[in-house]
Design a protein around this motif. Sequence first.
Motif, short mmCIF file in Angstrom:
data_model
loop_
_atom_site.label_atom_id
_atom_site.label_comp_id
_atom_site.label_asym_id
_atom_site.label_seq_id
_atom_site.Cartn_x
_atom_site.Cartn_y
_atom_site.Cartn_z
N SER A 1 1.72 5.54 -0.73
CA SER A 1 1.51 6.37 -1.85
C SER A 1 2.14 6.15 -3.09
O SER A 1 1.61 6.50 -4.16
CB SER A 1 1.84 7.75 -1.19
OG SER A 1 3.30 7.74 -0.76
N THR A 2 2.93 5.17 -3.18
CA THR A 2 4.01 5.06 -4.15
C THR A 2 3.38 4.10 -5.01
O THR A 2 3.45 4.58 -6.49
CB THR A 2 5.19 4.26 -3.56
OG1 THR A 2 5.98 5.08 -2.68
CG2 THR A 2 6.27 3.96 -4.89
N ARG B 1 -1.28 -3.15 12.90
CA ARG B 1 -1.36 -4.01 11.35
C ARG B 1 -1.18 -5.45 11.38
O ARG B 1 -0.87 -5.95 12.31
CB ARG B 1 0.31 -3.38 10.84
CG ARG B 1 0.65 -1.71 11.08
CD ARG B 1 -0.22 -1.16 9.71
NE ARG B 1 0.13 0.26 9.76
CZ ARG B 1 0.82 0.85 8.57
NH1 ARG B 1 1.19 -0.09 7.44
NH2 ARG B 1 1.36 1.89 8.64
N GLY C 1 0.86 -1.27 -0.09
CA GLY C 1 -0.25 -0.11 0.01
C GLY C 1 0.98 1.19 0.06
O GLY C 1 1.74 1.37 -0.54
N ASP D 1 0.95 -5.96 3.53
CA ASP D 1 0.61 -5.58 4.79
C ASP D 1 -0.82 -5.02 4.72
O ASP D 1 -1.17 -4.37 3.52
CB ASP D 1 1.59 -4.88 5.44
CG ASP D 1 1.77 -3.37 4.80
OD1 ASP D 1 1.76 -3.43 3.59
OD2 ASP D 1 1.90 -2.73 5.64
N LYS E 1 13.97 8.60 -0.67
CA LYS E 1 14.19 7.01 -0.34
C LYS E 1 15.49 6.32 -1.13
O LYS E 1 15.81 5.48 -0.55
CB LYS E 1 12.81 6.55 -1.38
CG LYS E 1 11.61 7.01 -0.70
CD LYS E 1 11.13 5.91 0.36
CE LYS E 1 9.71 6.23 0.84
NZ LYS E 1 8.47 5.71 0.14
O1 LIG Z 1 2.81 1.75 5.62
C1 LIG Z 1 2.91 1.54 4.58
O2 LIG Z 1 4.01 2.28 4.05
C2 LIG Z 1 4.91 1.49 3.29
C3 LIG Z 1 5.40 2.72 2.05
O3 LIG Z 1 4.49 3.62 1.74
P1 LIG Z 1 4.86 4.97 0.94
O4 LIG Z 1 3.67 5.82 1.12
O5 LIG Z 1 6.16 5.73 1.47
O6 LIG Z 1 4.91 4.42 -0.46
C4 LIG Z 1 4.20 0.52 2.22
O7 LIG Z 1 5.04 -0.06 1.60
C5 LIG Z 1 3.46 -0.28 3.10
O8 LIG Z 1 2.71 -1.46 2.52
C6 LIG Z 1 2.16 0.32 4.03
O9 LIG Z 1 1.45 -0.24 4.55
#
Ligand SMILES: O=C1O[C@H](COP(=O)(O)O)[C@@H](O)[C@H](O)[C@H]1O
Length: 232
Positions: free
Chosen positions: A44-45, A174, A42, A69, A197
Amino acid sequence: MASTLHSFASAADLADSLADKVATTLSAAIAARGAASIAVSGGSTPKVFFQVLSTHDIAWDKVTITLVDERFVPADNARSNHLLVDANLLQNKAKAARFVPLYQPAASVEEAARLATVKSAEIGIPFDVVILGMGGDGHTASFFPGGSNLAEALDASTPRGIITMEAEGAGEPRLTFTFSSLQDAALLVLHIEGEGKKDVLAKAEGSGDEAEMPIRAILRRATSPVEIYWAP
Ligand SMILES: O=C1O[C@H](COP(=O)(O)O)[C@@H](O)[C@H](O)[C@H]1O
């Protein structure tokens, strides 16, 4: 196991290339076994990648999609990873795929993890494709620094399945697949975007404890090669 960095000029280029690679891998699994599986992240990416992948010509009715997750929130909650997948991946041609959620409407997150483990056991192992993300704190899946069950989640001898995780940086409790469930995917991808990142990745690739940056467990101990997809 070694990792390979695939860099792209833009997030759109990355999404196209990653969707091609995933579609080819899923189609090869369907040709070989009549079924394919993918566990996605999940956050934002992955949104644009999901949208591109959903338009690919795959025998989606033979594909099972799940999440690496999830938050312990129902699918109509704005922070649900299921909601993100519904809105962006389970669309277009990919509407025909089967989705196995991690969230279960149980009285406790522990009971939800138990139920999700039972349901996910129907998905063949290992996964054909796992797409991981990474947070700025070096977490991946819900392997959070300081997480309540981090040692168990990262222990290679912990059985495949879903366990619970609570951590300061995690918000809600979680549900997460364990390291043993994710590390041997036929195609194991770490999808990250942005200069920040890339810096976090460089730090994770250096020395230090896995507990400080749990992505290190994947980078150091996954039995499958880690394909890192990055765009600015
Ligand atoms: O909490 C989470 O964050 C990671 C990274 O998310 P991002 O917003 O920095 O892309 C994500 O890989 C994970 O699945 C999600 O539950």
